[in-house]
Structure formats: structure tokens, C-alpha cells
Design an enzyme around this catalytic site. Structure first.
Site, short mmCIF file in Angstrom:
data_model
loop_
_atom_site.label_atom_id
_atom_site.label_comp_id
_atom_site.label_asym_id
_atom_site.label_seq_id
_atom_site.Cartn_x
_atom_site.Cartn_y
_atom_site.Cartn_z
N LYS A 1 0.83 -1.20 0.00
CA LYS A 1 0.00 0.00 0.00
C LYS A 1 0.87 1.25 0.00
O LYS A 1 2.06 1.19 0.32
CB LYS A 1 -0.94 -0.01 1.21
N TYR B 1 15.65 30.81 7.76
CA TYR B 1 14.46 31.51 8.23
C TYR B 1 14.54 31.82 9.73
O TYR B 1 15.07 31.03 10.52
CB TYR B 1 13.20 30.68 7.97
#
Length: 385
Positions: free
Chosen positions: A40, A267
Site C-alpha cells: 500500500k 528563516y
């Protein structure tokens, strides 16, 4: 510079190691128990199609996915294999599942009747496995008389082939007593159904950790997931079982600059250099696999040396302190894997993210190209669609 790269950040997958893992799983469960390979989420983001081909070559013929779209992707490539959808499939998708011989899980008589009527209209047989809730509290019939009566009625539907029944362990390693209780509830319920004339070709509850630790729970089929790729989500290391981690994650240096003492990196000026610092930029970030929570907690390998990531991790880039390291733009940097005598494993990163290995690798963005190697030769490239 590797001329086959579509992006200077990529995943390498070792098909030989994957084959080794699958052989270990096969040897562990023996010939009487069938393997349903769980692929999956595109085989946990590692590529369901190329990896399933390896499994198929080893004689594994049953595959589990989460959604119909995943099932159809496998079906287009592999015509003759069995494909089972572990998750919920809404009724409007039943017809497509029937037409493509996809096995569904069912946990209500009402849904089974709808599926049966569609199969009759299509002059086809719909194959299902009954989902049973033994303690996960997620999906499935619960252990009660009403559930037994509904399942008995499902068996009477003429266009339904009830091939199997399954459940799922909640805490296979951490709570063996609860695991044993789940197994007892599951098998007792099956025994009661057998007494009603409802029998199953496949009974399956064993997941990855069950395969490793509890062969007494194997029954007719097991569902290995993360261990196929060399991870355990466990205090036990994969090498204890002979398993090998199949992936490396690499990037090429995109920038090198000298940042003076007292100047900031990234940042929010999150990192202030305490000394003159050689800052290397790598072209991948939290949109690829590395959430901001890992900022200044992880290391990478540059020319076989451990270097600390500094500053806040950006969406598409991160910065690294490479002071004292001889390197140049275009050099390969290892974020997961081995370089020289050093190695960084997924579990090393998960210690800092508070995540498990399964969760971490399934966050790999599809924009990271994947390169598959066999006998150290590149044999397949998978790029973002």
C-alpha cells in the site's frame, strides 16, 4: 555529475537487499503459509511495481493495497496476481473492482448485497475477505451473534466468493498478552463460524512484527509490510533477523558559502554562527521527507564525515555546517545510508522526529526520483508522474 539525474536529490533502492528480505520472510513462515505482500501507499513510497516484480519472481502471488486506485495500478502491470484492498471501498467503486478481479474486504451484510447484485449484473463473481475487529477498534465485524448471522447470510449470496477472513494486531511487540487475546478472539470467532458452515481458504492476522516474533499466529497467510524493506518499527534491529535496509537517500551540494561569526542562517535567523562557518546547501527539505521539527537535530555525510544540519529546514532546501570538510558543488551527500565508514539509518532520524520508520518513509515525496539497482547496476528509474 550523474547525467541520469532528473533532480539533484534522489532515493536509491537496492533490489538485491529487498530480495534477501523476501527470502528471509518466506523461510520464516514456511511453505504451508502464504504471503500477502503489503504494498500500500506505493509500497510505502518505495515503488510497488518494481518491488512487486521481485516478489512475484520469488513466487509470491498475493498483494495488499489500501485503495482501488492502488489496486488498479498493480492490475495494469500484473494480470494474474491476487490483489486485496485492506481499506474501505465505497459502493460506487464496486463495479470497477469486480471488472478487474480485485478482492474487497467487507464488514456489513448491506454492502455484501450491493456487491452481489452488481456481480450478478456483470455475470461475474466478486471475491471478498471478511474484516473482523479483534481489538484494533478500526474496521470489521465485532464478535457478536448479530455479526455471525450477517456473515452466514453473506455466504448464501450466489455471486460472492468469501475467500478469507482477517483481522489486525494492535500491539504485537509491546503487549503480548493483548496480542494473544486478539488471536484467541479471532480464532474462536472463526471456529463458531465454521460450526455454522462458514469456512475460509485464508485466515490472516499476522503483520510484520508477528512474522518476526510469533510464528504461532501465522495461520494460512501472513501480511508482511515494513519488514520487507528492512525496517522493524521495533527495539529489535533488522540485522538480528538478517534483514537489510534497502534505501539510501542522497543529494548533491547546490551551494557553498562562508558565513561569518555572528551572522545568521535560514528563516527566522534560527541559527547564529558562533564562528566563521562553511555552509553547504542541499536541494531538499520538508516537502521531501524532513519535517521542520528535525531542524538542527540531524546529521548528513559529506565525504564520509558527519556534518550537522543548521538553521530551520526549508520546504525545498536545508543548510549544513561543513566547516573543515573538503567538498565542492555537485558532490554527493548522504542523508540516509552509508558513505565511507559512517552510516545514517532511518531509525537514527526517527529518534529525533518522534516518528516510526514506517511513518517516516511514507512521507517521501514522489518528486524524489527513485533509482533501482541490482548487482550494483542501475536497472530502473522511477520519476514523478
Amino acid at each position: 555529475m550523474k547525467d541520469f539525474l532528473t533532480r539533484p536529490a534522489w532515493i536509491e533502492i537496492d533490489l538485491d537487499k529487498f530480495e534477501n528480505n523476501m527470502k528471509i520472510i518466506k523461510d520464516k513462515v514456511g511453505e504451508k503459509t502464504e504471503i500477502m505482500s503489503v504494498v500500500k501507499s506505493d509500497a510505502y513510497r518505495l515503488g510497488a511495481l518494481p518491488l512487486s516484480q521481485v516478489s512475484l519472481n520469488l513466487g509470491i502471488n498475493y498483494y495488499a493495497v489500501a485503495t482501488l486506485s492502488e489496486a488498479l495500478s498493480l492490475r495494469r502491470r500484473f494480470d494474474g496476481v491476487n490483489i486485496f484492498i485492506l481499506g474501505y471501498t465505497p459502493r460506487h467503486l464496486y463495479e470497477e473492482a469486480i471488472k478487474n478481479q480485485i478482492t474487497l474486504n467487507i464488514y456489513s451484510l448491506a454492502d455484501a448485497k450491493v456487491l452481489n447484485d452488481l456481480a450478478e449484473d456483470l455475470k461475474e463473481e466478486a471475491k471478498i475477505h471478511i474484516a473482523f475487529d479483534s481489538g484494533m477498534s478500526r474496521i470489521g465485524f465485532t464478535p457478536c451473534d448479530e455479526a455471525k448471522e450477517e456473515i452466514k447470510e453473506i455466504f448464501k449470496l450466489e455471486n460472492i466468493n468469501v475467500e478469507g477472513i482477517f483481522s489486525h494486531f494492535a500491539a504485537c511487540e509491546s503487549d503480548p498478552e493483548f496480542t494473544e487475546r486478539q488471536f484467541r478472539i479471532f480464532t474462536s470467532f472463526i471456529d463458531e463460524l465454521n460450526n455454522l458452515g462458514c469456512t475460509f481458504k485464508y485466515r490472516h492476522i499476522a503483520n510484520s512484527l508477528s512474522v518476526l516474533f510469533h510464528d504461532e499466529y501465522d495461520l494460512d497467510m501472513v501480511r508482511p509490510g515494513i519488514i520487507q524493506f528492512g525496517y522493524t518499527d521495533s527495539d529489535h534491529l533488522p540485522e538480528e533477523f538478517g534483514l537489510e535496509e534497502i534505501i539510501s537517500l542522497k543529494a548533491q551540494i547546490s551551494s557553498i558559502r562562508e558565513v561569518k561569526k555572528g551572522e545568521s542562517v535560514g528563516y527566522e535567523r534560527f541559527h547564529i554562527c558562533e564562528k566563521d562557518t562553511k555552509v553547504v546547501t542541499l536541494p531538499l527539505g520538508y516537502a521531501d521527507a524532513f519535517p521542520r521539527i528535525l531542524s538542527e537535530k540531524i546529521e548528513v555525510l559529506i565525504n564520509g564525515k558527519r556534518c550537522k544540519q543548521i538553521g530551520l529546514i526549508c520546504m525545498d532546501q536545508m543548510m549544513v555546517d561543513a566547516t573543515g570538510i573538503d567538498c565542492k558543488i555537485g558532490d554527493d551527500v548522504v542523508l540516509i545510508g552509508r558513505q565511507g565508514h559512517e552510516e545514517i539509518k532511518v531509525r537514527d532520524i526517527c529518534i529525533h522526529s518522534g516518528d516510526c520508520e514506517t511513518s517516516f518513509i511514507t512521507h517521501f515525496n514522489r518528486r524524489l526520483p527513485k533509482y533501482y539497482y541490482k548487482n550494483k547496476e542501475l536497472v530502473h528509474v522511477s520519476k514523478m508522474d
